[in-house]
Enzyme design. Sequence first.
Site, PDB file in Angstrom:
ATOM      1  CG  HIS A   1      39.311  46.562  41.921  1.00 59.45           C
ATOM      2  ND1 HIS A   1      39.668  46.461  43.236  1.00 59.45           N
ATOM      3  CD2 HIS A   1      40.185  45.796  41.228  1.00 59.45           C
ATOM      4  CE1 HIS A   1      40.733  45.680  43.347  1.00 59.45           C
ATOM      5  NE2 HIS A   1      41.076  45.260  42.141  1.00 59.45           N
TER       6      HIS A   1
ATOM      7  CB  CYS B   1      45.529  48.792  43.768  1.00 60.94           C
ATOM      8  SG  CYS B   1      47.138  48.908  42.960  1.00 60.94           S
TER       9      CYS B   1
HETATM   10 ZN    ZN Z   1      42.749  44.025  41.819  1.00 64.44          ZN
END
Ligand code: ZN
Length: 303
Positions: A207, A238
Amino acid sequence: MGDKVEIVDVGPRDGLQSQAELIDNDVKLQLINRLVEAGVKRIEVASFVNPARVPQMADIDKLIPRLKTSNDISYIGLVLNEKGLERALRTELDEINAVIVATDTFCLKNQGKTSDRMLESVKNMARLAQDANRFFGVTIGASFGCPFEGEVSPSKVLELVNTLVDMGVSEIALADTIGAAVPSDIRRIVDTIGKAIQETPLRMHFHNTRNTGIANVAAAIEAGVRIIDASCGGVGGCPFAPRATGNVGTEDVLYMLHRMGYSTGIDVQKIIETSRWLEGPLKSETPAMISKAGLFPPEPLSA
Ligand code: ZN
């Protein structure tokens, strides 16, 4: 060291699951078909989670029968527990991907179990999936840092890798769920688990929360990793990790890899078009850079 890199586009699941705008199955299907059309061979399309916790995935069982099937395309569904696995096994999805988180606090928030208890659960799931002859990969979440417990030691990741290899899982993915890693961490983890992972394919998931995502992809490639997760447009997040932001953008990763001389089999121009199209349904700008800056050398202007 081959010159082919496999890209797994996780956009339809990881990318969309925490978007504020509810995305319906028609749009998801269009996104998936566009990715297939661009040449992506592995796509994460679903997560079998409690719809009350992740509303974006509520209708997923109705989406899966609508996917175009083809021998060379593999659709992936994520499972967080046995219940999710049962649902996944009732579908025709090619791959099941279980998740375990390296730290207890995050694992409890994500899946209601400590990491050790989750490992037992993964062991059960691996057996059930293997009995059903289904590809069963496992992602180790928060492999490079936890939003609740801080640093994660490579030895903890190694411990999990050893157990997963013993279970005979089909693939192991290391996820930097909160975008904490820097390139030296990637080299260190590959050195640490290199022997233990044996023949099991290794995949990495970054990420871009702290702007190190693309640098981490480069470090992973240089360390010999040949399977990389990315999401078209760099969308993502998330639901259970505070302030998590998008995955590395597929178009950004493709631009870099192609310029480095690697092949992916994916048409970056089509990914750019998809990324721009996606801004419509999301009602927001996608964070990836190449869709804004354009390719280099630039495409010749047609007029
Ligand atoms: Zn992820």
